[in-house]
Enzyme design. Sequence first.
Site, short mmCIF file in Angstrom:
data_model
loop_
_atom_site.label_atom_id
_atom_site.label_comp_id
_atom_site.label_asym_id
_atom_site.label_seq_id
_atom_site.Cartn_x
_atom_site.Cartn_y
_atom_site.Cartn_z
CG ASP A 1 11.20 51.61 6.53
OD1 ASP A 1 11.32 52.56 7.32
OD2 ASP A 1 11.18 50.41 6.89
CE LYS B 1 7.57 57.76 6.49
NZ LYS B 1 7.92 56.39 6.09
N GLY C 1 12.36 55.59 11.50
CA GLY C 1 13.78 55.76 11.18
C GLY C 1 13.85 56.37 9.80
CG HIS C 2 11.92 59.39 8.87
ND1 HIS C 2 11.00 60.38 9.08
CD2 HIS C 2 11.23 58.23 8.97
CE1 HIS C 2 9.82 59.83 9.31
NE2 HIS C 2 9.93 58.53 9.25
CB THR C 3 17.91 57.06 5.75
OG1 THR C 3 17.47 55.91 6.48
CG2 THR C 3 19.42 57.03 5.57
CD GLN D 1 5.34 55.07 12.40
OE1 GLN D 1 4.51 55.90 12.72
NE2 GLN D 1 6.56 55.07 12.88
CB ALA E 1 16.42 53.39 9.17
CG LEU F 1 13.04 54.29 -11.41
CD1 LEU F 1 11.66 53.66 -11.55
CD2 LEU F 1 13.21 55.43 -12.40
N GLY G 1 18.40 57.61 -6.21
CA GLY G 1 19.56 57.39 -5.34
C GLY G 1 19.27 58.03 -4.00
P1 GDP Z 1 11.61 56.60 5.59
O1 GDP Z 1 11.39 55.90 6.87
O2 GDP Z 1 10.37 56.67 4.75
O3 GDP Z 1 12.24 57.96 5.74
O4 GDP Z 1 12.65 55.72 4.76
P2 GDP Z 1 13.98 54.99 5.33
O5 GDP Z 1 15.03 56.01 5.49
O6 GDP Z 1 13.66 54.11 6.48
O7 GDP Z 1 14.30 54.00 4.14
C1 GDP Z 1 14.48 54.48 2.86
C2 GDP Z 1 15.87 54.00 2.37
O8 GDP Z 1 15.98 54.26 1.00
C3 GDP Z 1 16.99 54.77 3.03
O9 GDP Z 1 18.11 53.93 3.11
C4 GDP Z 1 17.25 55.91 2.05
O10 GDP Z 1 18.57 56.42 2.12
C5 GDP Z 1 17.02 55.21 0.75
N1 GDP Z 1 16.52 56.00 -0.36
C6 GDP Z 1 15.54 56.94 -0.39
N2 GDP Z 1 15.27 57.29 -1.66
C7 GDP Z 1 16.10 56.56 -2.44
C8 GDP Z 1 16.28 56.44 -3.86
O11 GDP Z 1 15.60 57.06 -4.65
N3 GDP Z 1 17.23 55.53 -4.26
C9 GDP Z 1 17.99 54.82 -3.39
N4 GDP Z 1 18.91 53.98 -3.89
N5 GDP Z 1 17.82 54.90 -2.08
C10 GDP Z 1 16.89 55.75 -1.62
P1 IMO Z 2 9.19 54.87 9.24
O1 IMO Z 2 8.69 56.20 9.73
C1 IMO Z 2 8.58 50.60 8.81
C2 IMO Z 2 6.21 48.59 11.90
C3 IMO Z 2 6.89 47.58 12.78
C4 IMO Z 2 5.72 46.64 13.07
C5 IMO Z 2 4.55 47.60 13.18
C6 IMO Z 2 4.19 47.98 14.60
O2 IMO Z 2 10.67 54.73 9.29
O3 IMO Z 2 8.60 54.56 7.91
P2 IMO Z 2 5.34 49.56 16.39
O4 IMO Z 2 6.72 49.54 16.98
O5 IMO Z 2 4.99 50.84 15.69
O6 IMO Z 2 4.28 49.16 17.39
O7 IMO Z 2 5.36 48.39 15.30
O8 IMO Z 2 4.91 48.76 12.46
N1 IMO Z 2 6.83 49.94 11.87
C7 IMO Z 2 7.52 50.41 10.83
N2 IMO Z 2 7.89 49.82 9.68
N3 IMO Z 2 8.87 51.89 9.02
C8 IMO Z 2 8.48 52.52 10.16
O9 IMO Z 2 8.65 53.84 10.34
C9 IMO Z 2 7.81 51.76 11.14
N4 IMO Z 2 7.33 52.03 12.37
C10 IMO Z 2 6.71 50.92 12.79
O10 IMO Z 2 7.94 46.93 12.12
O11 IMO Z 2 5.50 45.83 11.95
MG MG Z 3 12.16 54.28 7.96
#
Ligand code: GDP
Ligand code: IMO
Ligand code: MG
Length: 422
Positions: A12, A15, A39-41, A223, A297, A330, A413
């Site tokens: 999270d 990415k 879960g990539h937002t 991850q 996400a 940031l 942001g």
């Molecule tokens: P990922 O799994 O690595 O793709 O990340 P996630 O999408 O699970 O979580 C990242 C969260 O941070 C999401 O809600 C994004 O929309 C948000 N996000 C990413 N970069 C920024 C940033 O620079 N600032 C803010 N405020 N939100 C961000």
């Molecule tokens: P993204 O790609 C954050 C965590 C789970 C748990 C551990 C093992 O969005 O960054 P699993 O279901 O993979 O066997 O769970 O890994 N986990 C994540 N945490 N972001 C993820 O993916 C994750 N995928 C798995 O919460 O702690």
């Molecule tokens: Mg994520």
Amino acid sequence: MNTIVNGLQWGDEGKGKIVDYLTEDADLVVRGQGGNNAGHTVIVGENKYILHLVPSGILWPDKQNVIGNGVVIDPIGLVQEIVTLEEQGVKIAPGNLLISDRAHVVLPYHCDLDAAQEQARGKFAIGTTRRGIGPAYSDKATRNGVRLADLLDPEMARELVSVRLQDANQFLSSHGMPPHDATTVLTAIEDALKRLRPHVTNTIPPLHDAWRSGKSIVFEGAQGTFLDIDFGTYPFVTSSNTTSGGACTGSGLPPVAIDRVVGVCKAYTTRVGEGAHVTENQEFSDYLHGLGREFGATTGRKRRCGWLDCVLLRFACMVNGVTDLAVTNLDGLDELEEIKICRAYDLDGTEQLFPPAQRDAWERAKPIYESHPGWKSDTSGCRTWDDLPENAQAYLNRLSELAGAPIKYVGIGPDREQTILL
Ligand code: GDP
Ligand code: IMO
Ligand code: MG
């Protein structure tokens, strides 16, 4: 220019947003590991997309996307995701999404096994996403897995699933869960497979053609480094190699095809699920949740938040071979008076620069902090390095120094536009 994008913390990191940003100048986006635990937002103007299995490049028209051999695919989940994206106006066809026939499949019993295994772990539960990831990768490693290619032959699929179910059902029933049978399992995924079939192919020749003809490829990691099965906080990890090496084994493109590795980290540290988090801070977590930030996400769980942990970043930059850092969120620190950075751990009175391997050492490790003054101003409108307040620049420079890699991108942001290029 072929770029791997990896998470440097516990997932999270942002990415999806960075991959989306880099896709503008790329031709192909490839996922090589993980499953719909990810879960990539990505936020583009008014629209918010959450990608689980589909590469984030799908949001750009005319880019090819590949789900590689190293990914574990829940066919029903993938079709649901495709339908949701289509409802949001995204076009998905074999022309922009290919799926490896070597990818292993997550079947309904894997999700039940995931839940049963968590129950069996009791107080050592990992807090998985319950998406069947561990059981599917276990079946792959023990050579009991089913690949998409196997499902193209219904008789073969039935036999493989029947054999696997013999002991899966035993485990399930000993944990009070109903058994599965091959016919029901295969019927349940029939419609999904029909929808996916035109996309399923040997993805390795097209990837090599793209590489050889000088196209630009982005590898989208899922991850993060400390969820990696080898380098993470074992056993509180996921079941794949989330670090840069996973991009090659998960796609069939070799290490010599890679030009750079973008490591993505938040300007602070978050984790969802159980396991160590040395810099975790309840007050900071409450503060971010109060702003409506840092909810998972995929599962909606609250992320555990804390100060920037540079012991993690130092190690992550090494094992991934990070050439460029992308520091996101940031702006989450904008209002703080004082900001802490953990530069080392105190483990039984000795200073440690690298994460320990022993499980119990994680519980004894104490953060050694340095304190930095906040900038107490809104950075969300900044578009260049020079727009950033001096204290924010100093904070980022110190992060880079402790991590041992240069910063190339700064996120201020969630929107596509809110990225500073250095
Ligand atoms: P990922 O799994 O690595 O793709 O990340 P996630 O999408 O699970 O979580 C990242 C969260 O941070 C999401 O809600 C994004 O929309 C948000 N996000 C990413 N970069 C920024 C940033 O620079 N600032 C803010 N405020 N939100 C961000
Ligand atoms: P993204 O790609 C954050 C965590 C789970 C748990 C551990 C093992 O969005 O960054 P699993 O279901 O993979 O066997 O769970 O890994 N986990 C994540 N945490 N972001 C993820 O993916 C994750 N995928 C798995 O919460 O702690
Ligand atoms: Mg994520």
